[in-house]
Motif scaffolding. Structure first.
Motif, PDB file in Angstrom:
ATOM      1  N   ILE A   1       0.987  -1.149   0.146  1.00 41.77           N
ATOM      2  CA  ILE A   1      -0.040   0.148   0.057  1.00 41.77           C
ATOM      3  C   ILE A   1       0.679   1.160  -0.037  1.00 41.77           C
ATOM      4  CG2 ILE A   1      -1.474   1.476   1.370  1.00 41.77           C
ATOM      5  CD1 ILE A   1      -2.977  -1.417   2.252  1.00 41.77           C
TER       6      ILE A   1
ATOM      7  N   ASN B   1       3.872  -0.630  -5.650  1.00 42.01           N
ATOM      8  CA  ASN B   1       2.536  -0.802  -6.158  1.00 42.01           C
ATOM      9  C   ASN B   1       2.473  -0.809  -7.568  1.00 42.01           C
ATOM     10  OD1 ASN B   1       2.259   1.791  -5.946  1.00 42.01           O
ATOM     11  ND2 ASN B   1       1.735   1.904  -3.701  1.00 42.01           N
TER      12      ASN B   1
ATOM     13  N   CYS C   1      -0.055  -3.470  -8.540  1.00 43.23           N
ATOM     14  CA  CYS C   1      -1.280  -3.700  -7.758  1.00 43.23           C
ATOM     15  C   CYS C   1      -2.403  -3.050  -8.442  1.00 43.23           C
ATOM     16  CB  CYS C   1      -0.754  -3.157  -6.401  1.00 43.23           C
ATOM     17  SG  CYS C   1       0.272  -3.999  -5.507  1.00 43.23           S
TER      18      CYS C   1
ATOM     19  N   THR D   1     -10.034  -2.783  -3.967  1.00 45.63           N
ATOM     20  CA  THR D   1      -8.780  -3.162  -3.064  1.00 45.63           C
ATOM     21  C   THR D   1      -9.285  -2.769  -1.731  1.00 45.63           C
ATOM     22  OG1 THR D   1      -8.105  -0.595  -3.177  1.00 45.63           O
ATOM     23  CG2 THR D   1      -6.943  -2.131  -4.403  1.00 45.63           C
ATOM     24  N   SER D   2      -8.524  -3.346  -0.645  1.00 47.58           N
ATOM     25  CA  SER D   2      -9.174  -2.999   0.720  1.00 47.58           C
ATOM     26  C   SER D   2      -7.750  -2.576   1.542  1.00 47.58           C
ATOM     27  CB  SER D   2      -9.608  -4.505   1.356  1.00 47.58           C
ATOM     28  OG  SER D   2      -8.260  -5.297   1.804  1.00 47.58           O
TER      29      SER D   2
ATOM     30  N   ILE E   1      -3.998  -4.964  -1.655  1.00 49.03           N
ATOM     31  CA  ILE E   1      -4.169  -4.240  -2.953  1.00 49.03           C
ATOM     32  C   ILE E   1      -3.836  -5.224  -4.175  1.00 49.03           C
ATOM     33  CG2 ILE E   1      -4.459  -2.096  -1.963  1.00 49.03           C
ATOM     34  CD1 ILE E   1      -1.427  -1.465  -2.958  1.00 49.03           C
TER      35      ILE E   1
ATOM     36  N   HIS F   1      -8.578  -7.527  -7.964  1.00 50.36           N
ATOM     37  CA  HIS F   1      -8.215  -8.762  -7.233  1.00 50.36           C
ATOM     38  C   HIS F   1      -8.786 -10.001  -8.137  1.00 50.36           C
ATOM     39  CE1 HIS F   1      -8.129 -11.779  -3.571  1.00 50.36           C
ATOM     40  NE2 HIS F   1      -6.817 -11.141  -3.456  1.00 50.36           N
TER      41      HIS F   1
ATOM     42  N   TYR G   1      -2.771   4.349  -5.938  1.00 47.48           N
ATOM     43  CA  TYR G   1      -1.545   4.365  -4.961  1.00 47.48           C
ATOM     44  C   TYR G   1      -0.270   5.194  -5.769  1.00 47.48           C
ATOM     45  CZ  TYR G   1      -4.796   1.373  -2.692  1.00 47.48           C
ATOM     46  OH  TYR G   1      -5.935   0.942  -2.063  1.00 47.48           O
TER      47      TYR G   1
END
Lengths: 757, 342, 172
Positions: B142, B146, B149, B154-155, B159, B268, B304
């Motif tokens: 995060i 990334n 990613c 995402t959470s 990610i 994801h 990000y």
């Protein structure tokens, strides 16, 4: 010697060469395409144990525990070496230094202490009866750390930059300022001031570093080692472990790529020797691909450049200030900024090279060290300045052409750069290139054309070569150099055939064995200049000796001819104007009652001639890119590079060297980047999947032109070396082409698509 | 690599039985391209590998009702080059060929492709924390490196993205995953197969423990004439997608009757938003129509430090894919699965 | 993990039969031994190279039941009954080089030589697959074989040169 040279040395630059200058297939080709060529980890001996390296997970701190005892209890595990139980090695730093390391640093010693120096450094070696057992056991090693804060971010630590305090071979400190760059800049008509950056890059040769350390019954070590310098490794092992040279032989017949990563002894060698001597057992240690990111690398660099030109488009001020990372314990030194005072005529120049110590592994030379970095930034800035002056960037370079080496205030030994510009631009079709960016399109793609100059120093080192002519007329020439893919076996065979007069198929060249006569490490593009010149010398001596012996033969087969009257070809001495009068080398040896003729020559650099000249190879690189305007994807569709690299001895291998180096330049421009997580102090994309180098589909048309140069100053062969020059200037040519296509000046490498969105 | 045991299953029931017996410590071995890799990284640490390669799941067969059944053990290469797949599902063929390398496609299976693990650097490096690999350890991605990613779904725990190309096309084609387990057989629509990370990033799909994928069923598709797979990546081949788009259009003249769109490299799971697709129904196939769809797909996206560009890139890739799809599958001739302007 | 109580023994070996370069071999292998390590460390067939050990470089490419695969990702135990052709088996021992090998020499399609066996096996496998017609096809379909020396232009030239002769060999 010198008399001999004056007689025979003239052969060097004649066009009558039988082998030199002719495209010649690699003599080691069949071995490489059949799998017969053996690399370091492929020497299989009975009862071999395997060492697997455990790497640290943190960058700085102290190891508080390792469950080594538990691991040693696993069936099939022979030993777990850690800092707690590692046998003592030499105490002094100087015992750990090698031919290449900086003079005053503290080289990294694996398993030496609980203190960590960088993330992914080796912290244990698990030795098992099989590779799989060792790998399994290594996966169960648990290392506990007391972590301390680390610094790995060059940008964040730039304020801590300092001038180099150390020195190393191959490094030239920045020249003293000339003129007054600052006031010239202030007064100038056209000005550029910009900062360029380049990430850490990792050599990543296809073959991982490996050491097969065979423990002999008498305790002698035979080490099959991936390295660019067998004698450097031998000396290091002897010095670190207190062994005698007669008890350590380092062998490396084939090297699966080096690019500088194997100049210094690598840590798996240290670990293999330590394990083999501790266990009195043969041990192989190979690095994983991930561990290939845990030692040498091209250092990250930030470069601030200020350039100015007067109203006529003449360069009037150059300021180049480079910051590079190094480790805490060693100063890695490469020549970054000097090129900016050399490439173009300029009266006012200020060049500064500084280092920032970080908690990282020591960087190491990577293909065209320093030049690839410095010239990318400088040639990008030159392009920016040319546009400011509304001058075609090639024209701008021609206009500011340097006729002498201003850093040294000496003439060039040779410099056909102007012809490089002419021939490459002609071939590329540069003429008529619109000055303005975003002017060219093909379909919906933006097209851009960029140019850059490249430069590399033509160096020469001391080298020794031995030649043995046997009664069957076969010649074996040898020196402890390497063939890292550069074609050393082939070119040395060609040189030996050329100057001995023995047919190519009867010549063999031996290398990669520390028991052979002295050679410097293979690096810096100096191998042909150094070892090749010695091969020439020894073969000339051989001819003179054969001639002398022939003169003593009964029946005078050469009829009293003088040395100048004979030709040495195809294993015979012939009277040039009366070739019926001839004698074979075998006959000469037989008549003299010799079963072999053995000669040994050490060739020193041509210091006197070289001292009065600047000796460099040059290139002109032209690149075309195609950019998808919406998605930012970039393709380097064409590259034309013209090389002025002295005499080209094997055009086939030389072209391959340049092609490969251009691929490296494209890679540097577009792909390579060690992605550091500064929070963890760790490089995260440590794999071939995520550390990108070009694949076949990335590479399109590449054309190489060799511009002939006649140079009797650089060395006896007139060759300047091919390994580095090809990469220099490619990244800037590509960056300049991307700007021409898009109007976006990307000053931080690599030029990934997100930077164009 | 852990000291796992190895057994070779003789039938589907046998494979499931062995998996149950392994009591959570078993993993099926098919092509091995991802699993063996993860074994070497010490990310996968099974007590037992159950080799399913000899099970009778290696056929591509027509289904009653018009679809095509892809056996779970058919290799990616055999699937991509299968004449029926190429003719009826060119988007799938191209998606597969845009992924990995020829060697890997010769080894990797369709079932295994569904179960690929993320390529997030931290997941792969056991020296670093990762909530997916080791729940509760944290997610350095995060605030770290990334680029690879996700930006959608995402959470705060994860990610990561799903790395498959094939699955993106499967999502657009509304494939159905057939599985067999201790409780019998069942079918899982592809949209319900992969999950978002939420608070359980170590759970990546809705397979029950000990279930075995037996086939991927492709329903009849009206999109073959206007299908495309656009993949944007950091090199020309052999790289995971930064962003990819599987797009299919059903056209009536110049008017769009229906649309399928799925995104890869951003979440994801393959990302689909039927509501965004519906925006195109009845519209002309023009850039002006496509732009709002791209906006809708990325509504709520969160970038990000090193991957925020994917939001803009993704939108542009969506417009590109739809534009190419409108031109027609045949106009985008590229045997290697990459889209190129005809 | 407490290793004292854990099972830390090497896994039980199993017997497999593999036909390697035309020679049938009965082998005892542990499940954790890859085909690549079997060839290099147990059978002294070191022509097949370990570049990354993770399926990311193609240096370990061999022909497994005539298909090119990354041998580093193959567990040998799972391939009982298979045929393997490595670089050592492309041309019969003592006979002249396979056309692809000869073309690599003629076109200087390598430098360090470490990726070369994998490139050659991959090229032969690609031609058998039958999907490469143009130079662009070759570039794409050979992208699973990295060459850090950057010999790609010469590799493409070599493959084009050897394509017909390689095809002819396959059809007999």
């Amino acid at each position: 010697m010198s008399l001999l040279k004056s007689i025979l040395g003239t052969a060097v630059n004649t066009d009558a060469a039988e082998h030199l200058g002719k495209p010649t297939r690699r003599v080691d080709g069949p071995a490489k395409v059949t799998g017969a060529a053996k690399y370091a980890a492929e020497f299989n001996v009975p009862n071999l144990a395997y060492g697997v390296i455990v790497s640290s997970g943190v960058a700085r701190g102290t190891i508080t525990s390792i469950n080594a005892a538990e691991i040693e209890a696993i069936p099939g595990v022979l030993k777990v070496l850690t800092h707690e139980n590692a046998p003592k090695t030499a105490w002094l730093d100087r015992s750990h230094r090698d031919q290449i390391s900086s003079k005053g640093g503290s080289p990294f010693r694996p398993l030496y202490q609980a203190e960590l120096q960088y993330s992914a450094q080796p912290v244990a070696l698990v030795v098992g009866e099989t590779f799989e057992i060792a790998r399994f056991a290594a996966s169960l090693v648990r290392v506990e750390y007391d972590e301390k804060p680390h610094e790995t971010d060059l940008h964040a630590n730039q304020a801590a930059a300092h001038p180099p305090t150390d020195n190393s071979g191959g490094y030239t400190p920045a020249p003293k300022p000339r003129g007054d760059a600052e006031s010239a800049f202030e007064k100038a008509a056209f000005r550029v001031e910009a900062e360029y950056s380049q990430p850490s890059e990792f050599h990543n040769p296809m073959e991982s570093y490996a050491s097969t350390c065979v423990y002999g019954e008498d305790g002698k070590l035979t080490i099959y080692q991936k390295t660019q310098g067998v004698q450097n490794c031998q000396a290091y092992v002897c010095s670190v472990f207190g062994l005698s040279k007669k008890d350590v032989q380092v062998i490396s017949p084939y090297v699966g790529g080096g690019f500088g990563s194997g100049l210094r002894p690598t840590y798996e060698l240290y670990l293999a020797v330590m394990a083999a001597t501790a266990l009195k057992h043969s041990v192989r240690v190979s690095m994983t691909r991930q561990q290939m990111f845990s030692f040498s690398h091209r250092p990250e660099a930030v470069q601030q450049i200020k350039l100015a030109a007067n109203g006529d488009g003449l360069l009037d001020s150059v300021t180049h200030h480079a910051f590079e990372e190094t480790s805490r314990k060693e100063e890695f030194l490469e020549t970054v900024v000097n090129w900016s005072g050399l490439l173009y005529t300029c009266p006012n120049v200020s060049l500064v090279h500084q280092l920032v110590n970080l908690d990282v592994a020591s960087p190491e030379s990577m293909r065209a060290p320093g030049a690839a970095t410095g010239i990318f930034a400088f040639e990008s800035a030159i392009d920016e300045l040319a546009y400011q002056a509304k001058t075609d960037p090639l024209e701008f370079r021609r206009k500011n052409y340097a006729e002498k080496d201003q850093n040294l205030d000496k003439p060039f030994s040779s410099k056909e750069l102007r012809a490089c510009y002419d021939q490459a631009s002609e071939r590329f079709g540069w003429q008529g290139r619109p000055l303005e960016p975003r002017s060219l399109r093909k379909g919906s793609d933006l097209i851009g054309w960029g140019v850059s100059t490249g430069c590399w120093e033509a160096m020469q080192q001391k080298a020794e070569v031995k030649a043995v002519l046997t009664a069957d007329g076969k010649l074996t020439v040898s020196s402890a150099t390497s063939d890292i893919g550069t074609g050393t076996y082939t070119v040395m065979t060609m040189i030996a055939a050329e100057f001995s007069g023995v047919a190519m198929e009867n010549v063999s060249f031996e290398l990669g064995d520390s028991s052979l006569v002295y050679s410097p490490v293979e690096g810096g593009s100096w191998t042909v200049a150094s070892v090749g010149s010695a091969v020439k010398s020894v073969c000339e001596e051989l001819r003179a000796k054969l001639f002398k012996l022939a003169g003593k033969m009964d029946g005078r087969p050469l009829g009293g001819a003088e040395l100048a009257d004979v030709t040495f070809v195809n294993g015979e001495v012939r009277v040039t104007k009366d070739p019926v009068k001839s004698v074979t080398y075998a006959e000469v040896l037989e008549a003299a009652g010799l079963d072999k003729l053995e000669l040994d020559t050490t060739e020193q650099p041509q210091l006197i001639k070289r001292a009065t000249h600047g000796c460099y190879s040059h290139s002109a690189v032209f690149a075309e890119v195609s950019v998808d305007e919406d998605l930012g994807t970039i393709h380097v569709t064409r590259v034309v590079s013209a090389i002025a690299g002295g005499r080209i001895l094997n055009p086939m291998a030389a072209r391959s060297q340049i092609l490969g180096a251009i691929v490296w330049g494209i890679s540097m421009a577009m792909a390579e980047e060690g992605l550091m997580d500064h929070g963890l102090g760790r490089c995260m994309n440590h794999s071939y999947a995520e550390y990108h180098v070009p694949v076949n589909a990335d590479i399109h048309d590449i054309e190489v032109i060799f511009v002939p140069e006649h140079d009797e100053i650089v060395n006896a062969l007139g060759a300047k070396g091919m390994g580095e020059i090809g990469i220099v200037g490619v990244a800037s040519a590509v960056a300049n082409a991307v700007w021409h296509a898009t109007g976006k000046r990307v000053r931080s490498l690599p030029i990934t698509l997100d930077k164009l969105l | 690599m852990i000291n796992f045991a190895y057994t070779r299953a003789t039938g589907i029931a046998d494979a499931i039985k062995e998996k149950v017996e392994a009591n959570g410590g078993g993993q099926f071995l098919a092509g091995g391209t991802n699993l063996v890799d993860l074994l070497k990284e010490n990310v996968a640490r099974p007590a037992r590998l159950i080799d399913i390669n000899r099970l009778p799941l290696a056929a591509v067969e027509p289904m009653s009702g018009g679809g095509l059944r892809l056996g779970a053990l058919v290799t990616n290469a055999d699937t991509a080059y299968h004449p029926e797949v190429q003719r009826r599902y060119p988007m799938l063929s191209r998606a597969i060929l845009a992924g990995a390398s020829a060697q890997l496609r010769n080894m990797a299976t369709n079932g295994g492709n569904l179960l690929q693990r993320t390529r997030c650097y931290y997941f792969y490096d056991v020296a670093t924390p990762c909530n997916k690999r080791q729940p509760g350890s944290g997610c350095p991605a995060i605030r770290g490196q990334n680029r690879v990613c996700g930006v959608l779904g995402t959470s705060a725990q994860c990610i990561a993205t799903h790395p498959s190309d094939m699955c993106v096309a499967l999502a657009a084609l509304e494939a159905v995953v057939r599985v067999s387990g201790p409780q019998g057989e069942r079918s899982i629509p592809i949209a319900e197969f992969h999950t978002l990370p939420s608070n359980t990033p170590h759970i990546e799909n809705t397979l029950s423990p000990d279930e075995l994928i037996t086939s991927i069923d492709l329903p009849e598709s009206p999109y073959a004439a206007h299908s495309v797979y656009t993949k944007v990546r950091d090199r020309a081949s052999y790289a995971f997608a930064l962003v990819s788009v599987a797009a299919g259009l059903e056209l009536d003249g110049d008017t769009i009757k229906s649309t399928r769109l799925a995104l890869g490299g951003v979440a994801h799971k393959p990302w689909r938003l039927p509501a965004a697709e519906a925006l195109l129904t009845g519209k002309p196939a023009t850039k002006e129509s496509f732009l709002p769809v791209a906006e809708a797909l990325f509504a709520g996206a969160q970038g990000y430090e090193h991957n925020a560009f994917k939001i803009e890139l993704g939108k542009r890739a969506v417009v590109r894919a739809l534009t190419l799809a409108a031109k027609g599958t045949a106009a985008i001739h590229d045997v290697n699965g990459q889209t190129a302007d005809a | 993990m407490n290793l004292a109580t854990a099972n830390a023994s090497p896994p039980a070996t199993q017997f497999v039969t593999l036909t390697i370069n035309g020679q049938q071999r009965h082998l005892e292998v542990a499940p954790w031994t890859t085909l690549l390590d079997l060839l290099r460390e147990y059978l002294d067939l070191t022509g097949t190279k370990k570049g990354c050990d993770h399926g990311q470089c193609g240096a370990c490419t061999v022909l497994l039941d005539s298909k090119r695969v990354n041998s580093c990702l193959v567990l040998a135990v799972a391939k009982d009954g298979s045929q393997v052709t490595t670089i050592e088996g492309l041309a019969a021992p003592g006979s002249e080089l396979h056309p692809m090998q000869q073309a690599f020499v003629d076109c200087d399609a390598f430098q360090c030589g470490y990726c070369t066996p994998g490139q050659i096996c991959s090229a032969v496998g690609m031609i058998r697959e039958g999907h490469a017609e143009t130079a662009d096809d070759i570039r794409e379909l050979m992208s699973g074989n990295l060459c850090r020396c950057g010999a790609y232009p010469n590799i493409v030239a070599a493959i084009e040169k050897a394509m017909d002769a390689t095809r002819a060999r396959l059809s007999v």
